[in-house]
Design a protein around this motif. Structure first.
Motif, PDB file in Angstrom:
ATOM      1  N   ARG A  55       1.047  -1.293  -0.095  1.00  0.00           N
ATOM      2  CA  ARG A  55      -0.257   0.183  -0.742  1.00  0.00           C
ATOM      3  C   ARG A  55       0.387   1.021  -0.519  1.00  0.00           C
ATOM      4  NH1 ARG A  55      -3.343   2.733  -2.456  1.00  0.00           N
ATOM      5  NH2 ARG A  55      -4.530   4.485  -0.508  1.00  0.00           N
ATOM      6  N   LEU A  56       1.943   1.787   0.647  1.00  0.00           N
ATOM      7  CA  LEU A  56       2.593   2.064   0.629  1.00  0.00           C
ATOM      8  C   LEU A  56       3.590   2.759  -0.685  1.00  0.00           C
ATOM      9  CD1 LEU A  56       5.206   1.679   3.799  1.00  0.00           C
ATOM     10  CD2 LEU A  56       3.403   2.591   3.403  1.00  0.00           C
ATOM     11  N   GLU A 113       5.598  12.597  -0.013  1.00  0.00           N
ATOM     12  CA  GLU A 113       5.370  13.307   1.076  1.00  0.00           C
ATOM     13  C   GLU A 113       4.766  12.771   2.002  1.00  0.00           C
ATOM     14  OE1 GLU A 113       2.642  16.953   0.307  1.00  0.00           O
ATOM     15  OE2 GLU A 113       4.035  17.420  -1.661  1.00  0.00           O
ATOM     16  N   ARG A 114       4.034  11.454   1.014  1.00  0.00           N
ATOM     17  CA  ARG A 114       3.415  10.369   2.365  1.00  0.00           C
ATOM     18  C   ARG A 114       3.978   9.750   3.248  1.00  0.00           C
ATOM     19  NH1 ARG A 114      -3.450   9.637   2.410  1.00  0.00           N
ATOM     20  NH2 ARG A 114      -1.772   8.119   1.333  1.00  0.00           N
ATOM     21  N   VAL A 115       5.339   9.339   2.405  1.00  0.00           N
ATOM     22  CA  VAL A 115       5.522   8.032   2.048  1.00  0.00           C
ATOM     23  C   VAL A 115       6.715   8.436   1.756  1.00  0.00           C
ATOM     24  CG1 VAL A 115       5.749   5.590   1.532  1.00  0.00           C
ATOM     25  CG2 VAL A 115       3.821   6.373   1.761  1.00  0.00           C
ATOM     26  N   PRO A 116       7.828   8.264   2.506  1.00  0.00           N
ATOM     27  CA  PRO A 116       9.678   8.967   2.573  1.00  0.00           C
ATOM     28  C   PRO A 116       9.968   8.290   1.406  1.00  0.00           C
ATOM     29  CG  PRO A 116       9.165   8.724   4.877  1.00  0.00           C
ATOM     30  CD  PRO A 116       7.366   8.571   4.098  1.00  0.00           C
ATOM     31  N   PRO A 172      13.417   7.077   1.794  1.00  0.00           N
ATOM     32  CA  PRO A 172      14.601   6.072   2.518  1.00  0.00           C
ATOM     33  C   PRO A 172      13.045   5.220   3.099  1.00  0.00           C
ATOM     34  CG  PRO A 172      14.129   8.300   3.380  1.00  0.00           C
ATOM     35  CD  PRO A 172      12.889   8.562   2.662  1.00  0.00           C
ATOM     36  N   GLN A 173      12.351   5.505   3.011  1.00  0.00           N
ATOM     37  CA  GLN A 173      10.801   4.486   3.763  1.00  0.00           C
ATOM     38  C   GLN A 173      11.230   3.166   2.177  1.00  0.00           C
ATOM     39  OE1 GLN A 173       7.297   4.966   5.240  1.00  0.00           O
ATOM     40  NE2 GLN A 173       6.344   3.203   5.967  1.00  0.00           N
ATOM     41  N   ILE A 174      11.168   3.127   1.423  1.00  0.00           N
ATOM     42  CA  ILE A 174      10.622   2.755   0.379  1.00  0.00           C
ATOM     43  C   ILE A 174      11.929   2.280   0.023  1.00  0.00           C
ATOM     44  CG2 ILE A 174      10.505   2.204  -2.143  1.00  0.00           C
ATOM     45  CD1 ILE A 174       8.069   2.713  -0.881  1.00  0.00           C
ATOM     46  N   ARG A 175      12.945   2.618   0.400  1.00  0.00           N
ATOM     47  CA  ARG A 175      13.889   2.250  -0.269  1.00  0.00           C
ATOM     48  C   ARG A 175      14.966   0.853   1.029  1.00  0.00           C
ATOM     49  NH1 ARG A 175      20.247   5.179  -0.364  1.00  0.00           N
ATOM     50  NH2 ARG A 175      21.471   2.998  -0.291  1.00  0.00           N
ATOM     51  N   ALA A 176      14.500   1.333   2.150  1.00  0.00           N
ATOM     52  CA  ALA A 176      14.409  -0.352   3.858  1.00  0.00           C
ATOM     53  C   ALA A 176      13.382  -0.981   3.047  1.00  0.00           C
ATOM     54  CB  ALA A 176      14.051   0.779   5.550  1.00  0.00           C
ATOM     55  N   LEU A 177      12.389  -1.058   2.411  1.00  0.00           N
ATOM     56  CA  LEU A 177      11.463  -2.438   2.652  1.00  0.00           C
ATOM     57  C   LEU A 177      12.395  -2.932   1.127  1.00  0.00           C
ATOM     58  CD1 LEU A 177       8.557  -3.603   1.959  1.00  0.00           C
ATOM     59  CD2 LEU A 177       8.260  -1.736   0.005  1.00  0.00           C
ATOM     60  N   ILE A 178      13.317  -2.138   0.364  1.00  0.00           N
ATOM     61  CA  ILE A 178      13.331  -2.976  -0.951  1.00  0.00           C
ATOM     62  C   ILE A 178      15.176  -3.731  -0.381  1.00  0.00           C
ATOM     63  CG2 ILE A 178      14.855  -3.026  -3.355  1.00  0.00           C
ATOM     64  CD1 ILE A 178      13.208  -0.463  -3.893  1.00  0.00           C
ATOM     65  N   GLU A 179      15.456  -3.201   0.490  1.00  0.00           N
ATOM     66  CA  GLU A 179      16.660  -4.139   1.125  1.00  0.00           C
ATOM     67  C   GLU A 179      15.871  -5.048   1.852  1.00  0.00           C
ATOM     68  OE1 GLU A 179      18.470  -0.462   3.158  1.00  0.00           O
ATOM     69  OE2 GLU A 179      19.841  -0.113   1.945  1.00  0.00           O
ATOM     70  N   LYS A 180      15.150  -4.587   3.075  1.00  0.00           N
ATOM     71  CA  LYS A 180      14.005  -5.504   3.860  1.00  0.00           C
ATOM     72  C   LYS A 180      13.936  -6.928   3.012  1.00  0.00           C
ATOM     73  CE  LYS A 180      10.332  -6.466   6.384  1.00  0.00           C
ATOM     74  NZ  LYS A 180       9.072  -6.256   6.845  1.00  0.00           N
ATOM     75  N   TYR A 181      14.331  -6.694   1.770  1.00  0.00           N
ATOM     76  CA  TYR A 181      13.434  -8.654   0.713  1.00  0.00           C
ATOM     77  C   TYR A 181      14.212  -8.418  -0.226  1.00  0.00           C
ATOM     78  CZ  TYR A 181       9.099  -7.513   3.076  1.00  0.00           C
ATOM     79  OH  TYR A 181       8.003  -8.218   4.140  1.00  0.00           O
ATOM     80  N   ASN A 182      15.641  -7.684  -0.017  1.00  0.00           N
ATOM     81  CA  ASN A 182      17.370  -8.645  -0.708  1.00  0.00           C
ATOM     82  C   ASN A 182      16.923  -8.119  -2.443  1.00  0.00           C
ATOM     83  OD1 ASN A 182      20.346  -8.845  -1.076  1.00  0.00           O
ATOM     84  ND2 ASN A 182      19.134 -11.138  -1.496  1.00  0.00           N
TER      85      ASN A 182
END
Length: 140
Positions: free
Chosen positions: A69-70, A81-84, A86-96
């Motif tokens: 959803r993000l 603006e609502r979803v920074p 870095p949060q998306i980058r962290a998501l990609i890193e989280k799942y390799n």
């Protein structure tokens, strides 16, 4: 390639295709990981423009509904603006997602090296081989 036979043209075409695939995959990673000053354009631009590239696709395969959803919010609003970012980058890193892309890019680069390595040694062959080293190790 002037005067080359069709087999040589095909092998050089395969080399170029593999190298191009590696280049694009690295470019997709850099859109999320590079510094704007180095990249020469804003990072995260692909997603903000509505382009979902393979690093994000890999992450979305494993992401939760809330995490997906993000990404939808960014695609709808075309902004971070609502979803920074870095949060998306962290998501990609989280799942390799980045690691998987780097592995695929390296496989394409290795194939390009193998193909160009089959040509007789010459300044041209060495130059084309050297280009393969620039693709996966670049930062822009």
């Amino acid at each position: 390639m002037a005067g080359a036979d069709s087999n040589t043209e095909d092998r050089l075409g395969d080399y170029a295709w593999n190298l191009g695939m590696a280049f694009q995959l690295v470019d997709d990673v850099l859109d999320f990981t590079a510094r704007e000053q180095t990249l020469g354009k804003p990072v995260g631009g692909d997603l903000r423009e509505g382009k979902i590239t393979l690093p994000l696709i890999y992450a979305l395969e494993r992401a939760t509904a809330d995490e997906r959803r993000l990404v939808e919010i960014i695609l709808e609003e075309r902004s971070y603006e609502r979803v920074p970012f870095p949060q998306i980058r962290a998501l990609i890193e989280k799942y390799n997602g980045f690691g998987r892309i780097r592995d695929r890019a390296q496989a394409f680069t290795d194939k390009a090296r193998q193909l160009i390595g089959e040509f007789p040694e010459s300044p041209y062959q060495r130059a084309l081989y050297a280009v393969t080293e620039l693709v996966t190790d670049r930062d822009h």
